[in-house]
Design a protein around this motif. Structure first.
Motif, PDB file in Angstrom:
ATOM      1  N   LYS A  92      -3.580  14.550 -36.255  1.00  0.00           N
ATOM      2  CA  LYS A  92      -4.906  14.846 -37.474  1.00  0.00           C
ATOM      3  C   LYS A  92      -4.493  15.275 -38.675  1.00  0.00           C
ATOM      4  CE  LYS A  92      -8.100  16.411 -33.793  1.00  0.00           C
ATOM      5  NZ  LYS A  92      -9.193  15.335 -33.828  1.00  0.00           N
ATOM      6  N   ALA A  93      -3.358  15.983 -38.816  1.00  0.00           N
ATOM      7  CA  ALA A  93      -2.592  16.457 -40.009  1.00  0.00           C
ATOM      8  C   ALA A  93      -2.050  15.382 -40.775  1.00  0.00           C
ATOM      9  CB  ALA A  93      -1.539  17.615 -39.502  1.00  0.00           C
ATOM     10  N   PHE A  94      -1.707  14.377 -40.011  1.00  0.00           N
ATOM     11  CA  PHE A  94      -0.960  13.194 -40.637  1.00  0.00           C
ATOM     12  C   PHE A  94      -1.847  12.361 -41.282  1.00  0.00           C
ATOM     13  CE2 PHE A  94       2.761  13.647 -37.468  1.00  0.00           C
ATOM     14  CZ  PHE A  94       3.579  14.599 -38.428  1.00  0.00           C
ATOM     15  N   ALA A  95      -3.243  12.166 -40.819  1.00  0.00           N
ATOM     16  CA  ALA A  95      -3.999  11.214 -41.350  1.00  0.00           C
ATOM     17  C   ALA A  95      -4.030  11.258 -42.939  1.00  0.00           C
ATOM     18  CB  ALA A  95      -5.618  11.759 -40.852  1.00  0.00           C
ATOM     19  N   GLY A  96      -3.757   9.941 -43.218  1.00  0.00           N
ATOM     20  CA  GLY A  96      -3.977   9.724 -44.826  1.00  0.00           C
ATOM     21  C   GLY A  96      -2.534   9.928 -45.583  1.00  0.00           C
ATOM     22  N   THR A  97      -1.478  10.215 -44.637  1.00  0.00           N
ATOM     23  CA  THR A  97      -0.139  10.471 -45.223  1.00  0.00           C
ATOM     24  C   THR A  97       0.517   9.129 -45.309  1.00  0.00           C
ATOM     25  OG1 THR A  97       0.673  10.976 -43.089  1.00  0.00           O
ATOM     26  CG2 THR A  97      -0.188  12.935 -44.678  1.00  0.00           C
ATOM     27  N   LEU A  98       1.774   9.206 -45.956  1.00  0.00           N
ATOM     28  CA  LEU A  98       2.511   8.046 -45.735  1.00  0.00           C
ATOM     29  C   LEU A  98       3.093   7.885 -44.005  1.00  0.00           C
ATOM     30  CD1 LEU A  98       4.087   5.890 -47.295  1.00  0.00           C
ATOM     31  CD2 LEU A  98       6.175   7.419 -47.415  1.00  0.00           C
ATOM     32  N   PRO A  99       3.483   8.759 -43.324  1.00  0.00           N
ATOM     33  CA  PRO A  99       3.865   8.282 -41.958  1.00  0.00           C
ATOM     34  C   PRO A  99       2.640   7.670 -41.059  1.00  0.00           C
ATOM     35  CG  PRO A  99       4.457  10.718 -42.424  1.00  0.00           C
ATOM     36  CD  PRO A  99       3.659   9.988 -43.602  1.00  0.00           C
ATOM     37  N   SER A 159       0.181   5.790 -42.497  1.00  0.00           N
ATOM     38  CA  SER A 159      -0.091   4.362 -43.038  1.00  0.00           C
ATOM     39  C   SER A 159       0.969   3.648 -42.573  1.00  0.00           C
ATOM     40  CB  SER A 159       0.198   4.706 -44.676  1.00  0.00           C
ATOM     41  OG  SER A 159       0.212   3.403 -45.378  1.00  0.00           O
ATOM     42  N   TRP A 160       2.315   3.866 -42.479  1.00  0.00           N
ATOM     43  CA  TRP A 160       3.392   3.232 -41.942  1.00  0.00           C
ATOM     44  C   TRP A 160       3.161   2.783 -40.280  1.00  0.00           C
ATOM     45  CZ3 TRP A 160       6.648   3.440 -37.588  1.00  0.00           C
ATOM     46  CH2 TRP A 160       7.533   2.670 -37.513  1.00  0.00           C
ATOM     47  N   ALA A 161       2.744   3.874 -39.631  1.00  0.00           N
ATOM     48  CA  ALA A 161       2.106   3.614 -38.044  1.00  0.00           C
ATOM     49  C   ALA A 161       1.033   2.629 -38.134  1.00  0.00           C
ATOM     50  CB  ALA A 161       1.801   5.032 -37.488  1.00  0.00           C
ATOM     51  N   ARG A 162       0.125   2.824 -38.887  1.00  0.00           N
ATOM     52  CA  ARG A 162      -1.068   1.843 -38.566  1.00  0.00           C
ATOM     53  C   ARG A 162      -0.378   0.228 -39.221  1.00  0.00           C
ATOM     54  NH1 ARG A 162      -4.621   2.663 -42.450  1.00  0.00           N
ATOM     55  NH2 ARG A 162      -3.547   4.699 -43.257  1.00  0.00           N
ATOM     56  N   GLN A 163       0.321   0.285 -40.195  1.00  0.00           N
ATOM     57  CA  GLN A 163       0.742  -1.045 -40.842  1.00  0.00           C
ATOM     58  C   GLN A 163       1.813  -1.574 -39.621  1.00  0.00           C
ATOM     59  OE1 GLN A 163       2.687  -0.702 -44.673  1.00  0.00           O
ATOM     60  NE2 GLN A 163       0.538   0.299 -45.591  1.00  0.00           N
ATOM     61  N   HIS A 164       2.469  -0.766 -39.111  1.00  0.00           N
ATOM     62  CA  HIS A 164       3.618  -1.175 -37.959  1.00  0.00           C
ATOM     63  C   HIS A 164       2.549  -2.141 -36.869  1.00  0.00           C
ATOM     64  CE1 HIS A 164       6.428  -1.555 -35.183  1.00  0.00           C
ATOM     65  NE2 HIS A 164       5.801  -0.711 -34.177  1.00  0.00           N
ATOM     66  N   LEU A 165       1.583  -1.269 -36.263  1.00  0.00           N
ATOM     67  CA  LEU A 165       0.798  -1.689 -35.314  1.00  0.00           C
ATOM     68  C   LEU A 165      -0.077  -3.187 -35.720  1.00  0.00           C
ATOM     69  CD1 LEU A 165      -0.791   1.414 -33.892  1.00  0.00           C
ATOM     70  CD2 LEU A 165       1.045   0.030 -32.677  1.00  0.00           C
ATOM     71  N   LEU A 166      -0.188  -3.251 -36.911  1.00  0.00           N
ATOM     72  CA  LEU A 166      -1.031  -4.390 -37.514  1.00  0.00           C
ATOM     73  C   LEU A 166      -0.132  -5.584 -37.509  1.00  0.00           C
ATOM     74  CD1 LEU A 166      -3.562  -2.660 -40.070  1.00  0.00           C
ATOM     75  CD2 LEU A 166      -4.060  -3.937 -37.873  1.00  0.00           C
ATOM     76  N   THR A 174      -3.550  -4.989 -31.160  1.00  0.00           N
ATOM     77  CA  THR A 174      -4.804  -4.635 -31.755  1.00  0.00           C
ATOM     78  C   THR A 174      -5.458  -3.461 -30.859  1.00  0.00           C
ATOM     79  OG1 THR A 174      -5.800  -6.365 -30.356  1.00  0.00           O
ATOM     80  CG2 THR A 174      -5.369  -6.823 -32.648  1.00  0.00           C
ATOM     81  N   THR A 175      -5.313  -3.407 -29.442  1.00  0.00           N
ATOM     82  CA  THR A 175      -5.670  -2.467 -28.735  1.00  0.00           C
ATOM     83  C   THR A 175      -5.112  -1.236 -29.043  1.00  0.00           C
ATOM     84  OG1 THR A 175      -6.305  -3.944 -26.929  1.00  0.00           O
ATOM     85  CG2 THR A 175      -6.200  -1.678 -26.169  1.00  0.00           C
ATOM     86  N   ALA A 176      -3.669  -1.081 -29.214  1.00  0.00           N
ATOM     87  CA  ALA A 176      -2.954   0.014 -29.682  1.00  0.00           C
ATOM     88  C   ALA A 176      -3.452   0.597 -30.794  1.00  0.00           C
ATOM     89  CB  ALA A 176      -1.535  -0.432 -29.641  1.00  0.00           C
ATOM     90  N   TYR A 177      -3.699  -0.443 -31.740  1.00  0.00           N
ATOM     91  CA  TYR A 177      -4.313   0.107 -32.979  1.00  0.00           C
ATOM     92  C   TYR A 177      -5.616   1.098 -32.936  1.00  0.00           C
ATOM     93  CZ  TYR A 177      -5.730   0.341 -37.952  1.00  0.00           C
ATOM     94  OH  TYR A 177      -6.170   0.381 -39.149  1.00  0.00           O
ATOM     95  N   ARG A 178      -6.575   0.493 -32.129  1.00  0.00           N
ATOM     96  CA  ARG A 178      -7.758   1.156 -31.756  1.00  0.00           C
ATOM     97  C   ARG A 178      -7.648   2.310 -31.174  1.00  0.00           C
ATOM     98  NH1 ARG A 178      -9.747  -4.075 -30.611  1.00  0.00           N
ATOM     99  NH2 ARG A 178      -9.165  -4.101 -28.284  1.00  0.00           N
ATOM    100  N   GLU A 179      -6.330   2.600 -30.184  1.00  0.00           N
ATOM    101  CA  GLU A 179      -6.115   3.667 -29.402  1.00  0.00           C
ATOM    102  C   GLU A 179      -5.618   5.002 -30.460  1.00  0.00           C
ATOM    103  OE1 GLU A 179      -4.987   2.807 -24.781  1.00  0.00           O
ATOM    104  OE2 GLU A 179      -3.522   2.458 -26.363  1.00  0.00           O
TER     105      GLU A 179
END
Length: 272
Positions: free
Chosen positions: A131-138, A140-147, A189-194
Motif C-alpha cells: 500500500k505504501a508503494f502505491a504510486g511510487t517508481l517501484p 510503476s515498474w511492477a505494473r509495467q513489468h506485468l503488462l 493479465t490475471t496477475a496484474y488484476r491480482e
C-alpha cells in the motif's frame, strides 16, 4: 496428480494433489504472483511420504475458471472446498510464497485456525508495504513489468525469452511447464488484476496458530527487507524467523537446498 475440481456453480479449479493412504497431515500451497503450482516442485519432493499435498491455480490462472473481481472471501471459499475434497480429516499446514504468503495467513486468520496446524510464510508480500508503494517508481515498474509480460506472451516472445529465474533451477519437465504457463497472456493479465487487488487487501492482524517466517535477502536491501519481514512475527504468539542470506525471492523455493529447508518447516512439530 493434476486434475480439475468442479465447483457447485460449474466453474473449475486446476489442482495438483496427492494423498497417500497413510497421510498424517495435509499441506495447501499458495502460489506467488505469476507462478503455477509447479513452483513448489522441489519443496514437495522433500516432504515426508505421509504428507498429503494440494497445489492449485487461483481463478483465471491455468485451467482454473476466471472469477472477475473475486473478493478475498470468495478466494477463501475455494480453499475450503479444496480442503474438504482432498484433505478431509487431516490437520492442515498452509504454505505461501510472496503474495501467496499473505493469502495463506489471511485465510488462517479468517477461519480462526480451525483444523490448521500452522502457517509458513515464504518471503511474503507485506500488504502494508504494498500500500505504501502505491504510486511510487517501484510500483510503476511492477505494473509495467506485468503488462509487458502480457504483451510478450501475446506476440509469442515469451517462448523465446523464458524467465530464467523461474526455470534455471528446476527439472526439465517443470521448466517446460513454466514456459508454457508464462506463454499465456491471461497469466499476466490475471496477475496484474491480482496485484492491483492486493493493494486493497486488509493486513493480517492476528493468528491463533504457530507461524514460520522464511525470508530471502539476496539481491535486496538486507536490513530493510529483513526488518519488514520480522514484523510478521508479531502475528502469532508462537513464531520463528528463518533468514536465507544466499537465497533470492524466487530461489528460496526454486533451489533444492532451500526447498529442503522449507520442507522441514512444513512438517508439523518439527521445530519444537
Amino acid at each position: 496428480m493434476s486434475s480439475t475440481m468442479r465447483r457447485a456453480d460449474g466453474s473449475l479449479v486446476e489442482v495438483d494433489h496427492t494423498r497417500p493412504t497413510d497421510a498424517a497431515f495435509g499441506v495447501v500451497f499458495f502460489n506467488g504472483l505469476g507462478s503455477p503450482p509447479e513452483e513448489w516442485a522441489w519443496v514437495r519432493e522433500y516432504l515426508p511420504e505421509n504428507a498429503a499435498c494440494v497445489g492449485y491455480n487461483r481463478p483465471g490462472h491455468g485451467l482454473s475458471s476466471p472469477l472477475p473481481g473475486a473478493t478475498l472471501e470468495e478466494q477463501f471459499q475455494i480453499v475450503d472446498e479444496l480442503r474438504g475434497h482432498y484433505l478431509e480429516g487431516l490437520p492442515v499446514v498452509l504454505v505461501g510464497h510472496s503474495l501467496g504468503g499473505y493469502l495463506a495467513a489471511a485465510y488462517a486468520e479468517s477461519r480462526g485456525g480451525a483444523g490448521l496446524s500452522h502457517v509458513v510464510m515464504v518471503d511474503t508480500t507485506i500488504i502494508t508495504d504494498l500500500k505504501a508503494f502505491a504510486g511510487t517508481l517501484p510500483d510503476s515498474w511492477a505494473r509495467q513489468h506485468l503488462l509487458l509480460e502480457s504483451l510478450w506472451a501475446a506476440t509469442g516472445l515469451n517462448v523465446l525469452r523464458p524467465i530464467g529465474a523461474f526455470t534455471e533451477s528446476y527439472a526439465d519437465e517443470v521448466k517446460i511447464s513454466f514456459i508454457e504457463y508464462h506463454a499465456l497472456p491471461r497469466t499476466w493479465t490475471t496477475a496484474y488484476r491480482e496485484y492491483m487487488a492486493a493493494r486493497t487487501y486488509p493486513p493480517v492482524q492476528r493468528l491463533t496458530v504457530p507461524l514460520q517466517v522464511a525470508t530471502a535477502t539476496k539481491g535486496t536491501n538486507i536490513a530493510k527487507h529483513r526488518a519488514s519481514q520480522e514484523r510478521m512475527l508479531k502475528l502469532s504468539d508462537r513464531s520463528w524467523h528463518h533468514v536465507y542470506e544466499d537465497a533470492t525471492h524466487i530461489g528460496i523455493v526454486a533451489e533444492q537446498t532451500h526447498a529442503k529447508q522449507l520442507a522441514e518447516l512444513i512438517v508439523p512439530g518439527s521445530w519444537e
